[in-house]
Design an enzyme around this catalytic site. Structure first.
Site, PDB file in Angstrom:
ATOM      1  N   GLU A   1      -0.844  67.685  12.644  1.00 52.96           N
ATOM      2  CA  GLU A   1      -1.355  67.008  11.787  1.00 52.96           C
ATOM      3  C   GLU A   1      -1.364  67.958  10.349  1.00 52.96           C
ATOM      4  O   GLU A   1      -1.193  67.251   9.156  1.00 52.96           O
ATOM      5  CB  GLU A   1      -2.691  66.354  12.014  1.00 52.96           C
ATOM      6  CG  GLU A   1      -2.780  65.363  12.807  1.00 52.96           C
ATOM      7  CD  GLU A   1      -2.696  65.581  14.218  1.00 52.96           C
ATOM      8  OE1 GLU A   1      -2.816  66.869  14.686  1.00 52.96           O
ATOM      9  OE2 GLU A   1      -2.486  64.705  15.279  1.00 52.96           O
TER      10      GLU A   1
ATOM     11  N   HIS B   1     -12.581  59.094  17.752  1.00 53.27           N
ATOM     12  CA  HIS B   1     -11.563  58.088  17.330  1.00 53.27           C
ATOM     13  C   HIS B   1     -12.251  56.890  16.595  1.00 53.27           C
ATOM     14  O   HIS B   1     -11.499  56.023  16.550  1.00 53.27           O
ATOM     15  CB  HIS B   1     -10.690  57.683  18.589  1.00 53.27           C
ATOM     16  CG  HIS B   1      -9.851  58.527  19.486  1.00 53.27           C
ATOM     17  ND1 HIS B   1     -10.500  59.671  20.099  1.00 53.27           N
ATOM     18  CD2 HIS B   1      -8.201  58.456  19.346  1.00 53.27           C
ATOM     19  CE1 HIS B   1      -9.393  60.334  20.684  1.00 53.27           C
ATOM     20  NE2 HIS B   1      -8.220  59.609  20.192  1.00 53.27           N
TER      21      HIS B   1
HETATM   22  C1  LIG Z   1      -4.930  65.550  17.148  1.00 44.65           C
HETATM   23  C2  LIG Z   1      -4.678  64.340  17.605  1.00 44.65           C
HETATM   24  N1  LIG Z   1      -3.543  63.703  17.203  1.00 44.65           N
HETATM   25  C3  LIG Z   1      -3.089  62.577  17.760  1.00 44.65           C
HETATM   26  C4  LIG Z   1      -3.958  62.053  18.712  1.00 44.65           C
HETATM   27  C5  LIG Z   1      -3.510  60.896  19.518  1.00 44.65           C
HETATM   28  N2  LIG Z   1      -3.013  61.162  20.719  1.00 44.65           N
HETATM   29  C6  LIG Z   1      -3.683  60.919  21.992  1.00 44.65           C
HETATM   30  S1  LIG Z   1      -3.082  61.551  23.399  1.00 44.65           S
HETATM   31  C7  LIG Z   1      -1.631  61.961  22.402  1.00 44.65           C
HETATM   32  C8  LIG Z   1      -0.563  62.465  23.136  1.00 44.65           C
HETATM   33  C9  LIG Z   1      -0.818  63.800  23.551  1.00 44.65           C
HETATM   34  O1  LIG Z   1       0.155  64.272  24.576  1.00 44.65           O
HETATM   35  P1  LIG Z   1      -0.046  65.493  25.310  1.00 44.65           P
HETATM   36  O2  LIG Z   1      -0.898  66.886  24.772  1.00 44.65           O
HETATM   37  O3  LIG Z   1       1.340  65.858  26.060  1.00 44.65           O
HETATM   38  O4  LIG Z   1      -1.048  64.965  26.704  1.00 44.65           O
HETATM   39  P2  LIG Z   1      -0.722  63.738  27.604  1.00 44.65           P
HETATM   40  O5  LIG Z   1      -1.259  62.592  26.664  1.00 44.65           O
HETATM   41  O6  LIG Z   1       0.639  63.522  27.661  1.00 44.65           O
HETATM   42  O7  LIG Z   1      -1.153  64.060  28.937  1.00 44.65           O
HETATM   43  C10 LIG Z   1      -1.678  61.602  21.159  1.00 44.65           C
HETATM   44  C11 LIG Z   1      -0.521  61.689  20.053  1.00 44.65           C
HETATM   45  C12 LIG Z   1      -5.116  62.730  19.259  1.00 44.65           C
HETATM   46  N3  LIG Z   1      -5.991  62.119  20.026  1.00 44.65           N
HETATM   47  N4  LIG Z   1      -5.517  63.924  18.669  1.00 44.65           N
END
Ligand SMILES: Cc1ncc(C[n+]2csc(CCOP(=O)(O)OP(=O)(O)O)c2C)c(N)n1
Ligand SMILES: Cc1ncc(C[n+]2csc(CCOP(=O)(O)OP(=O)(O)O)c2C)c(N)n1
Ligand SMILES: [Mg+2]
Ligand SMILES: [Mg+2]
Lengths: 333, 340, 333, 340
Positions: A65, A134
């Site tokens: 971000e 959120h």
């Molecule tokens: C700082 C932040 N940016 C975006 C999000 C929205 N978001 C939630 S989970 C996710 C994907 C995360 O990917 P990863 O770290 O690989 O974990 P996974 O969900 O695959 O277990 C996103 C973009 C968030 N919760 N926090």
């Protein structure tokens, strides 16, 4: 300033339409954010845009971000018109340095020799069971940062017209989209139009009391007003639409007329934008017409809870507005 | 990834010898003059500060002149830079008007930022200097956006993005290098590694030998270079420029040097020894470049000192003129915040 | 609640003394931040502490404000009592996610089953010629975040007593230290003492007008009051000292007495904490006693400029307070 | 730095064969049971969600069970974990009471967080589960502080800090790993690499082959492991535990696996093919571990399926009970925000 059309679309579609139309007009406008491409955005706002504009202008990013905000700031400094989407407003916490110390300040700090035309689109608010991290409404932070404008539309019509204006604005504009409003339907002209930022709108006329409300609180206030009308209390609902720059005149005029002001917002009451509204009303000509203290009805001073009952209880609902307005209408009588 | 273990020496290594032959004499003279101007600018700034004519802080890059000049010398006129709090060197190397720059340092209305920015925030946007940020690492994400615009507009331009060694421990460094690498943006990330972030020696705040090793996280080239050798800097950055310009994406260049002065005016230098500072003064990049030019037969000692003198005069003149400039007026400041 | 002592030390020394005394008492208290060790902190606040407590408890960090905030949050979650120093308040922009989404919310979000006892020490404000990115006053952001307390002392005595209380508090407390106050001298007892957070103090009594001021604005308001006294205007100066939780009663009592309120702070007026103050005054019993609108005298809505004249003009100075108070004292008469 | 190129297979590699002999039968049974409980918990959660009994979103880790269980199985009871939004697996592996956990998922007052946290924020602090954060990467800086406290208090405890592949592109990842490395903190950083951050495949958001290569920036060991092989996970994490416990500092372990379900309930799976999902279903870590246990002669097929059945019954029972629990009441919420 209402829609001269019968076509109804959702708030979400209105946001998308504003972006699509501006992107068709101007190569310099592009959308950047997490999962805005194939996924269509976490809430589906950019669904279909990748197909029309391709991956360069509907730009998926890593989960970064600060760099997203920097990418928008730097591109804007170069004269492009980025629209950055943050997936949830809560994650602007990670972008703050870029937005506040770079985007907001560059123009002034560099002697007015550049400008930063960018939009920060941020889904805000609670009501989806997404809990404390959120669901926030962080507008108050940005209102206190010179160099950033803040817009918070409450209807599909306003969303489209204000977003077009925000995209054409030559400054960083925070554009708050309430998640619960995304599905709201309303009349929206197909052709492009602009609503000036600094323009509050009287969403409903009334003589007994003014509710100053923005974002999700506007439909709730309007619903409350209907209920109160049955009881004979005529509520005027004023929506600032743009929190900064603020159209103080329209608000002051309304409060001068009704003599009573109830301020409604979702963010926690303490330190929320309601304080600013109260202060400008007090400092305006409306002060002399006040028949009762200005009241604030806002989010409780708690992080947003997960449980649905608690979550509802944490922010003003229609019934809370009814009760607060009813009480204020009687106060000092 | 190439990791060099630089021996920071006082003479020119073989590759520099080659450049000495290849580069036009005017270019070499330009480089020397800019280096001298930086040195004299900073000495003048310090002097003005001590005499109480400056309100605020400043960060001097005396000792690091070869890094700024050697890197910016590789650029085409239309190329861009974005840099940081210790930015006088980059600003001069990018061709700033010395008087306008001094005026900004003094907070005068005719200064680059009309006195609003000061030492830490000098920008010369028409000149391709997109400004200095005072937030450590804060310019790096902005650099991603600038380079993105260059790429989307299909220009040939590239961007040099400067930051200090300490800045590489900021999260923004990481996010930005990764993003720029993913998109193969036309930017060269340049670490002005003066070995300290305020009082913290690099070895205390990271567990690696060379900052260029961090390039491995992003799959981009990384190189650590003797930042006191202006020709070695030139060579390394030029290669990175070409990498960027040809669409191959960013590199990370670590220019190893040393800051002679304290971090800023509040520094009591408790974290390092006078000996250490002295040793580095012996490695002065300007004296060394002069020697290289003379030894290489490019210029005579007199010619070299003539350039030095020209630089000194230019700075004296800039300061004199800037001191006579008017102060800005506080009326209507609010109107400056937002663009129409 | 004034000092029963003749010893005078500076505000900076008072901050240091609070830390040193608490660290001597309690192994769990430690200081963490950039250059707090050998360098003694950018402003010299921790000078000498490394020598007494060693590098483990006077912990120098890499330049990593998010991780610093996380290090404090995590250690606090484990029951330690970290004091984190951010070098300039402006860099809290980099710590916001940890502070707002983790430190402030963990207790509530985890059902009240943990607590986060930590202090965030942040030098704030302008006046040193450090320009837009090293001069901000960002208190309004934190006031709007449930889970964080906000303290802003205006004297050496208050600084020590409030910091001790903040260190002993079981929640994240933002402790703002104004850079221009660091050299202010005043009486401070050598022994440890605590000032309750939610306790405003009447710094000067007066009958004509209340100035609600905090941080650097308190000495300026007091100086202004002296000047106005010469003109026969008797100003009461109330210092909330702690912005959240706020001692509304003391403020309301004063405004009820004087009938007039001027709010003074350094942060930009729009969206600043002054709005909250105005709103709580209006909502209090003081509303009925108001003889004139509440006025706000605050920072102009600009980034802080470098040039000294501009910098002074950007935030209220003594003469501005004098002028605003004089005008308000006449208003509506 | 060790970088393994894992072949994600369906049988046990030689090192796992060794562990199969070395580990007590009860431990292996414990591992299988936890894996089955995770699977059934998530299936139940999904079912409750579809039946409209849950308000909010959730993130299922079906397919990633070996990573959570293999890593947490290495811990001593007093060791700690901190994790993230896709956290049901870690919570169960760390020994959560299934009913209390299900109650939290359903937002009930007797839930771990009294219904305030929900699926994304389950914490069991007395049980050493210091909670899940919903901000991607947001738990990593907090991990630094937890590990710092462990170190300053001279305990023997260590911390496992979990996050996703996408989180490694956040600045907080960088700052935290660097800080933890500098101070040699007793923490193991574990990347639950399911190859996607929402719709973004790792190869689209970073230019390196293995996330473990990022360890190079911090001078710490890094290893990429077949995250579908519970014994391979166990082995790699145990070594990292010992590294941390003996004062040598953190490691980065990349557990490569796959999420079968969409990212969350709004996912239309447009970014991957049904074939890809199917392929990974064939590599099911539970089925594979069962086979390994049977092939290795540790258990009979009946015993293995008995454990599976026990897990299923436990989850059914937990859900049934939790559904009867009371809802929280909104009175006095403000009083919960601050500790006395
Ligand atoms: C700082 C932040 N940016 C975006 C999000 C929205 N978001 C939630 S989970 C996710 C994907 C995360 O990917 P990863 O770290 O690989 O974990 P996974 O969900 O695959 O277990 C996103 C973009 C968030 N919760 N926090
Ligand atoms: C985000 C941030 N943190 C801290 C500071 C205070 N500060 C200014 S310069 C500096 C040291 C920076 O070190 P480095 O990046 O190596 O640059 P150098 O000063 O050595 O040129 C610090 C800590 C800052 N300006 N910004
Ligand atoms: Mg440095
Ligand atoms: Mg993932």
């Amino acid at each position: 300033m209402t829609a001269n059309t019968t076509r109804e679309i959702t708030y979400l579609e209105a946001v998308r339409e504003a972006m699509v139309q501006e992107m068709r007009l101007d190569q310099e406008v592009f959308l950047i954010g997490e999962d805005v491409g194939t996924y269509g955005g976490a809430f589906g706002v950019s669904k279909g845009m990748l197909e029309e504009f391709g991956p360069e202008r509907i730009r998926d990013t890593p989960i970064s971000e600060a760099a997203i905000a920097g990418a928008a700031t730097g591109a804007a400094l170069m004269g492009m018109r980025p629209i950055m989407e943050i997936m949830f407003m809560d994650f602007l916490t990670i972008s703050m340095n870029q937005l506040v110390n770079a985007a907001a300040k560059m123009r002034f700090m560099f002697g007015g020799k550049c400008s930063i035309p960018m939009v920060i689109r941020a889904p805000s608010g609670s009501g989806t069971g997404a809990a404390a991290q959120h669901s926030q409404s962080l507008e108050a932070w940005f209102v206190n940062v010179p160099g950033i404008k803040v817009v918070a539309p409450s209807s599909p019509y306003d969303a489209k017209g204000l977003l077009v204006t925000a995209i054409r604005d030559n400054n960083p504009v925070l554009f708050m989209e309430h998640k619960l409003l995304y599905r709201m339907k309303g009349p929206v002209p197909e052709e492009s139009y602009r609503i000036p930022l600094q323009s509050a709108e009287v969403k409903r006329e009334g003589r007994d009391l003014t509710i100053v409300a923005y974002s999700i609180m506007v439909p709730r206030a309007l619903e409350a007003a209907e209920k109160l009308a049955v009881e004979g209390i005529e509520v005027e609902v004023v929506d600032p639409r743009c929190l900064k720059p603020l159209d103080v005149d329209t608000i002051a005029r309304s409060v001068s007329k009704t003599g009573r002001a109830l301020i409604a917002h979702e963010a926690p009451v303490t330190g929320g934008f309601g304080g600013e509204l109260a202060a400008v009303i007090v400092a305006s000509e409306a002060f002399d017409y006040l028949d009762a203290p200005i009241r604030r009805l806002a989010g409780r001073d708690v992080p947003i809870p997960y449980n649905r009952t608690l979550e509802r209880a944490a922010v003003p609902q229609v019934e809370d507005i009814v009760a607060a307005a009813r009480a204020l209408a009687q106060e000092g009588k | 990834m190439t990791v060099l273990t630089p021996e920071i020496e006082t003479a020119a290594p073989p590759s520099s010898q080659r450049l000495l032959k290849e580069l036009p004499r005017e270019k070499l003279a330009w480089m020397l003059q800019r280096m001298c101007e930086i040195r004299y600018f900073e000495e003048k700034a310090e002097d003005l500060y001590i005499r109480g004519q400056v309100h605020g802080t400043m960060h001097l890059s005396i000792g690091q002149e070869a890094a700024s000049v050697g890197s910016i010398a590789t650029l085409r006129p239309e190329d861009l830079i974005i840099h940081h709090h210790r930015g006088h060197g980059h600003t001069i190397a990018k061709g700033a008007n010395l008087t306008t720059m001094m005026a900004e340092f003094l907070g005068k209305e005719p200064g680059y930022c009309r006195g609003r920015g000061g030492s830490m925030h000098i920008a010369d946007i028409p000149g391709g200097n997109l400004g200095a940020t005072g937030v450590v690492g804060g310019g790096i994400p902005t650099a991603v956006g600038i380079a993105l615009a260059l790429q989307m507009r299909r220009t040939d331009q590239i961007l040099l993005s400067y930051f200090g060694d300490g800045a590489t421990n900021e999260g923004e460094f990481h996010e930005s290098l990764n993003m720029a690498s993913t998109w193969k943006l036309p930017v060269v990330f340049i670490c002005d590694n003066n070995q300290y972030g305020m009082s913290m020696h690099v070895t205390k705040v990271m567990n690696i030998q060379h900052i260029s090793e961090r390039a491995a996280s992003y799959g981009i080239p990384g190189q650590s270079v003797d930042g006191n050798d202006v020709l070695a800097v030139y060579e390394a950055v030029l290669a990175a420029d070409e990498h960027a310009r040809s669409g191959q994406g960013p590199s990370l260049i670590d220019l190893m040097s040393y800051r002679w002065r304290g971090h800023s005016k509040s520094d009591r230098n408790l974290y390092r020894t006078p000996q250490e500072i002295d040793e580095w003064k012996h490695k002065c990049p300007i004296r060394r470049f002069k020697q290289v030019l003379v030894d290489g037969g490019v210029m005579t000692r007199d010619e070299v000192e003539g350039i030095d003198q020209t630089a000194k005069t230019a700075i004296d003149h800039a300061a004199e003129e800037a001191l006579t400039f008017p102060e800005p007026s506080p009326e209507n400041m609010e109107a400056e915040v937002y663009a129409p």
